[in-house]
Scaffold this motif. Structure first.
Motif, PDB file in Angstrom:
ATOM      1  N   GLU A   1       0.822  -1.215   0.000  1.00  0.00           N
ATOM      2  CA  GLU A   1       0.000   0.000   0.000  1.00  0.00           C
ATOM      3  C   GLU A   1       0.856   1.266   0.000  1.00  0.00           C
ATOM      4  OE1 GLU A   1      -3.805   0.099   2.274  1.00  0.00           O
ATOM      5  OE2 GLU A   1      -2.969  -1.680   3.250  1.00  0.00           O
ATOM      6  N   GLU A   2       2.092   1.147   0.427  1.00  0.00           N
ATOM      7  CA  GLU A   2       2.971   2.320   0.487  1.00  0.00           C
ATOM      8  C   GLU A   2       3.728   2.554  -0.815  1.00  0.00           C
ATOM      9  OE1 GLU A   2       5.502   1.880   3.842  1.00  0.00           O
ATOM     10  OE2 GLU A   2       3.879   2.054   5.328  1.00  0.00           O
ATOM     11  N   LEU A   3       3.597   1.632  -1.782  1.00  0.00           N
ATOM     12  CA  LEU A   3       4.282   1.773  -3.060  1.00  0.00           C
ATOM     13  C   LEU A   3       3.451   2.608  -4.032  1.00  0.00           C
ATOM     14  CD1 LEU A   3       5.669  -1.847  -3.596  1.00  0.00           C
ATOM     15  CD2 LEU A   3       6.686   0.066  -2.346  1.00  0.00           C
ATOM     16  N   PRO A   4       4.064   3.104  -5.115  1.00  0.00           N
ATOM     17  CA  PRO A   4       3.321   3.892  -6.107  1.00  0.00           C
ATOM     18  C   PRO A   4       2.267   3.077  -6.870  1.00  0.00           C
ATOM     19  CG  PRO A   4       5.679   4.325  -6.273  1.00  0.00           C
ATOM     20  CD  PRO A   4       5.519   3.148  -5.366  1.00  0.00           C
ATOM     21  N   LEU A   5       2.304   1.751  -6.754  1.00  0.00           N
ATOM     22  CA  LEU A   5       1.361   0.888  -7.466  1.00  0.00           C
ATOM     23  C   LEU A   5      -0.073   1.359  -7.248  1.00  0.00           C
ATOM     24  CD1 LEU A   5       1.117  -1.774  -9.127  1.00  0.00           C
ATOM     25  CD2 LEU A   5       0.732  -2.933  -6.936  1.00  0.00           C
ATOM     26  N   SER A   6      -0.772   1.629  -8.358  1.00  0.00           N
ATOM     27  CA  SER A   6      -2.131   2.162  -8.246  1.00  0.00           C
ATOM     28  C   SER A   6      -3.197   1.261  -8.852  1.00  0.00           C
ATOM     29  CB  SER A   6      -2.206   3.535  -8.932  1.00  0.00           C
ATOM     30  OG  SER A   6      -1.915   3.415 -10.316  1.00  0.00           O
ATOM     31  N   THR A   7      -2.779   0.343  -9.743  1.00  0.00           N
ATOM     32  CA  THR A   7      -3.758  -0.454 -10.479  1.00  0.00           C
ATOM     33  C   THR A   7      -3.287  -1.885 -10.637  1.00  0.00           C
ATOM     34  OG1 THR A   7      -4.439   1.498 -11.757  1.00  0.00           O
ATOM     35  CG2 THR A   7      -5.072  -0.654 -12.634  1.00  0.00           C
ATOM     36  N   VAL A   8      -4.213  -2.824 -10.460  1.00  0.00           N
ATOM     37  CA  VAL A   8      -3.991  -4.218 -10.834  1.00  0.00           C
ATOM     38  C   VAL A   8      -4.940  -4.540 -11.974  1.00  0.00           C
ATOM     39  CG1 VAL A   8      -4.179  -6.628 -10.144  1.00  0.00           C
ATOM     40  CG2 VAL A   8      -3.210  -4.973  -8.553  1.00  0.00           C
ATOM     41  N   MET A   9      -4.379  -4.922 -13.124  1.00  0.00           N
ATOM     42  CA  MET A   9      -5.187  -5.383 -14.260  1.00  0.00           C
ATOM     43  C   MET A   9      -5.251  -6.903 -14.150  1.00  0.00           C
ATOM     44  SD  MET A   9      -5.990  -2.748 -16.404  1.00  0.00           S
ATOM     45  CE  MET A   9      -6.132  -3.444 -18.035  1.00  0.00           C
ATOM     46  N   PHE A  10      -6.378  -7.421 -13.670  1.00  0.00           N
ATOM     47  CA  PHE A  10      -6.436  -8.855 -13.443  1.00  0.00           C
ATOM     48  C   PHE A  10      -7.349  -9.544 -14.449  1.00  0.00           C
ATOM     49  CE2 PHE A  10      -9.459  -6.958 -10.327  1.00  0.00           C
ATOM     50  CZ  PHE A  10     -10.649  -7.503 -10.805  1.00  0.00           C
ATOM     51  N   GLY A  11      -6.990 -10.789 -14.776  1.00  0.00           N
ATOM     52  CA  GLY A  11      -7.776 -11.574 -15.720  1.00  0.00           C
ATOM     53  C   GLY A  11      -7.291 -13.005 -15.728  1.00  0.00           C
TER      54      GLY A  11
ATOM     55  N   GLU B   1     -12.542  -6.928  -3.838  1.00  0.00           N
ATOM     56  CA  GLU B   1     -12.453  -6.044  -2.683  1.00  0.00           C
ATOM     57  C   GLU B   1     -11.217  -6.348  -1.846  1.00  0.00           C
ATOM     58  OE1 GLU B   1     -16.163  -6.697  -0.776  1.00  0.00           O
ATOM     59  OE2 GLU B   1     -17.344  -5.728  -2.366  1.00  0.00           O
ATOM     60  N   ALA B   2     -10.894  -7.639  -1.729  1.00  0.00           N
ATOM     61  CA  ALA B   2      -9.707  -8.022  -0.972  1.00  0.00           C
ATOM     62  C   ALA B   2      -8.441  -7.514  -1.655  1.00  0.00           C
ATOM     63  CB  ALA B   2      -9.656  -9.542  -0.805  1.00  0.00           C
ATOM     64  N   ILE B   3      -8.386  -7.626  -2.975  1.00  0.00           N
ATOM     65  CA  ILE B   3      -7.220  -7.140  -3.727  1.00  0.00           C
ATOM     66  C   ILE B   3      -7.061  -5.637  -3.535  1.00  0.00           C
ATOM     67  CG2 ILE B   3      -6.314  -6.744  -6.062  1.00  0.00           C
ATOM     68  CD1 ILE B   3      -7.619  -9.435  -6.848  1.00  0.00           C
ATOM     69  N   GLU B   4      -8.157  -4.916  -3.704  1.00  0.00           N
ATOM     70  CA  GLU B   4      -8.088  -3.456  -3.613  1.00  0.00           C
ATOM     71  C   GLU B   4      -7.708  -2.992  -2.218  1.00  0.00           C
ATOM     72  OE1 GLU B   4     -11.126  -2.071  -7.154  1.00  0.00           O
ATOM     73  OE2 GLU B   4     -11.943  -2.262  -5.128  1.00  0.00           O
ATOM     74  N   GLU B   5      -8.268  -3.649  -1.212  1.00  0.00           N
ATOM     75  CA  GLU B   5      -8.000  -3.239   0.172  1.00  0.00           C
ATOM     76  C   GLU B   5      -6.573  -3.569   0.586  1.00  0.00           C
ATOM     77  OE1 GLU B   5      -9.549  -4.283   4.706  1.00  0.00           O
ATOM     78  OE2 GLU B   5     -10.789  -4.820   2.975  1.00  0.00           O
ATOM     79  N   ARG B   6      -6.110  -4.762   0.244  1.00  0.00           N
ATOM     80  CA  ARG B   6      -4.802  -5.210   0.731  1.00  0.00           C
ATOM     81  C   ARG B   6      -3.643  -4.559  -0.006  1.00  0.00           C
ATOM     82  NH1 ARG B   6      -5.647 -11.670   1.950  1.00  0.00           N
ATOM     83  NH2 ARG B   6      -7.632 -11.458   3.056  1.00  0.00           N
ATOM     84  N   LEU B   7      -3.830  -4.322  -1.316  1.00  0.00           N
ATOM     85  CA  LEU B   7      -2.745  -3.734  -2.085  1.00  0.00           C
ATOM     86  C   LEU B   7      -2.879  -2.220  -2.208  1.00  0.00           C
ATOM     87  CD1 LEU B   7      -2.760  -6.828  -2.947  1.00  0.00           C
ATOM     88  CD2 LEU B   7      -1.695  -6.059  -5.064  1.00  0.00           C
ATOM     89  N   GLY B   8      -4.030  -1.676  -1.795  1.00  0.00           N
ATOM     90  CA  GLY B   8      -4.246  -0.243  -1.914  1.00  0.00           C
ATOM     91  C   GLY B   8      -4.304   0.216  -3.356  1.00  0.00           C
ATOM     92  N   VAL B   9      -5.039  -0.551  -4.188  1.00  0.00           N
ATOM     93  CA  VAL B   9      -5.062  -0.299  -5.627  1.00  0.00           C
ATOM     94  C   VAL B   9      -6.500  -0.245  -6.136  1.00  0.00           C
ATOM     95  CG1 VAL B   9      -2.847  -1.428  -6.017  1.00  0.00           C
ATOM     96  CG2 VAL B   9      -4.960  -2.769  -6.145  1.00  0.00           C
ATOM     97  N   ASN B  10      -6.614   0.096  -7.415  1.00  0.00           N
ATOM     98  CA  ASN B  10      -7.866  -0.041  -8.134  1.00  0.00           C
ATOM     99  C   ASN B  10      -7.783  -1.334  -8.940  1.00  0.00           C
ATOM    100  OD1 ASN B  10     -10.419   0.754  -8.946  1.00  0.00           O
ATOM    101  ND2 ASN B  10      -9.672   1.930 -10.692  1.00  0.00           N
ATOM    102  N   GLY B  11      -8.712  -2.252  -8.740  1.00  0.00           N
ATOM    103  CA  GLY B  11      -8.711  -3.521  -9.455  1.00  0.00           C
ATOM    104  C   GLY B  11      -9.544  -3.429 -10.718  1.00  0.00           C
ATOM    105  N   ILE B  12      -8.929  -3.699 -11.863  1.00  0.00           N
ATOM    106  CA  ILE B  12      -9.595  -3.576 -13.164  1.00  0.00           C
ATOM    107  C   ILE B  12      -9.609  -4.946 -13.847  1.00  0.00           C
ATOM    108  CG2 ILE B  12      -9.502  -2.538 -15.461  1.00  0.00           C
ATOM    109  CD1 ILE B  12     -10.272  -0.521 -13.382  1.00  0.00           C
TER     110      ILE B  12
END
Length: 428
Positions: free
Chosen positions: A199-209, A219-230
């Motif tokens: 969550e402290e890294l610049p990572l903002s998005t996970v493109m998952f598929g 929701e777990a991905i977004e909360e734990r990594l502090g990202v937007n899951g797409i």
């Protein structure tokens, strides 16, 4: 960001384009692919009488078995000297499905992947860490070329090497990582072991598929990594990644790029078309493939279609997130159940991880279903009470009571660094 203005075209203009391209696709399939010519002639269909989308239900379905029966190149519509690249499915259930691309096909592919990335909020100049597998699998190379087409920077690390993945996320300050949803959670667990807070890294998005992802897992991905899951969607038989994608502005379904892929939803049992908004099996027809035109491919993925214009401005139809497959249907003591139904229930509870497995057995000609769920890390609550709550909820949702529900310690269920996660083990 709208990458191509066709994404916002009036649906009347889009239909004209679809009709034109579908007629050309049927003509190519008839003239260049003996497999399709035979099927079309059996139905009395000739290219000169085919009118377009209004006649699409007259066309035959294509299945994964058809690809295997015509292995390796019986579905190709061009000579080998026109093919510039070949990919294939994993082949874990038999012969792999071989797919081919001409130069024009590769141009289309990288353009639709660039559209996906742009829809997901990726911008030129961003750094994208590509953790999909390279090689015959379409995911790694497909994403790679789209990232470059968009004008972003790609880190082609591929699958696995999890500690190295995390070091690169940290050292190169990646903005985006592309991977499966289960691997995103595995990254978080490994980072925690390394003493790194993603969550402290610049990572903002996970493109998952590449595998289904339910809302609780997102929701777990977004909360734990502090990202937007797409969510990005595709399949090798159609093109690979790039068929559809969520827009980051709304995230209410995945926009299908209908100028290249025509979608339908049919009843999985009968093959009959279903009304808008009703869940069924997604069927896709390619509209611009040269090397491998595909008519009415039964994807096996369960979804719905929404034709309302999106608030992001795109007019192209949206498919709901795929959370299951028609061929994932489990029949337990005569009752139908999809693994996603069990996952939805299990992940309603905060005291568990999005890690579970389903084991099916047969004893004395009777089916047994055992569900194993992993407790959340550091769980200090009443495990017995949580067990009873989950079991009661499962009994209310399913038409049968699981024979056994086990809550196990955090980390007990096997993870995977590469490939798609396996949730169901049928021992019958």
């Amino acid at each position: 960001m709208i990458y191509n203005e066709v994404e916002t075209a009036p649906r009347s203009e889009l239909r004209e384009l679809q009709d034109e391209r579908l007629q050309e696709t049927v003509e190519t399939a008839y003239e260049e692919v003996p497999f399709y010519r035979e099927l079309l002639e059996e139905r009395g269909i000739t290219p000169d009488e085919f009118r377009g989308v209004e006649d699409i239900t007259d066309l035959p379905f294509t299945t994964k078995e058809d690809f295997r029966d015509t292995y390796p190149d019986g579905m190709f519509a061009v000579d080998h000297d026109e093919v510039r690249r070949i990919h294939a499915s994993s082949g874990t259930t038999g012969k792999p499905k071989i797919v081919a691309y001409t130069d024009d096909d590769l141009d289309v592919w990288k353009e639709v992947v660039a559209r996906c990335l742009a829809a997901g909020g990726v911008e030129p100049g961003d750094t994208v860490q590509n953790a999909y597998g390279y090689g015959l699998f379409t995911g790694g190379q497909g994403l790679h070329q789209g990232i470059e087409e968009l004008g972003a920077t790609v880190i082609p690390i591929g699958g696995g090497q999890t500690q190295r993945q995390i070091e690169l996320l940290q050292d190169l300050e990646s903005d985006v990582i592309a991977c499966t949803p289960s691997y995103a959670l595995y990254l978080d667990e490994t980072a925690e072991e390394m003493g790194i807070d993603l969550e402290e890294l610049p990572l903002s998005t996970v493109m998952f598929g590449a595998e289904p992802c339910t809302d609780p897992m997102r929701e777990a991905i977004e909360e734990r990594l502090g990202v937007n899951g797409i969510d990005i969607y595709g399949l090798s038989e159609i093109i690979g990644p790039g068929v559809s994608n969520e827009c980051h502005e709304v995230q209410d379904g995945l926009h299908i790029f209908e100028d290249h892929f025509y979608p339908e939803v049919v009843d999985p049992s009968t093959g009959e078309p279903l009304p808008e908004g009703e869940e069924g099996e997604l069927v896709l027809t390619t509209l611009s493939k040269d090397a491998l035109p595909v008519l009415r491919y039964r994807t096996g993925d369960l979804t719905t279609l929404n034709y309302e214009e999106c608030d992001c401005g795109r007019t192209m139809v949206r498919m709901d997130n795929v959370t299951g497959r028609a061929d994932d249907l489990l029949i337990v003591r005569g009752a139908n159940v999809y693994p996603s139904e069990i996952e939805d229930v299990v992940l309603e509870f905060e005291g568990v991880e999005p890690q579970y497995r389903i084991d099916l057995y047969q004893e004395d000609n009777l089916d047994r279903i055992e569900i194993t769920v992993e407790l959340a890390e550091g769980f200090t609550g009443d495990a017995d009470a949580l067990h009873d709550e989950i079991l009661e909820r499962l009994k209310n949702v399913l038409v049968f009571t699981p024979d056994e529900l086990d809550l196990v310690e955090y980390g007990s269920i096997e993870r995977t660094e590469v490939g798609k996660v396996k949730r169901v083990y049928d021992h019958r």
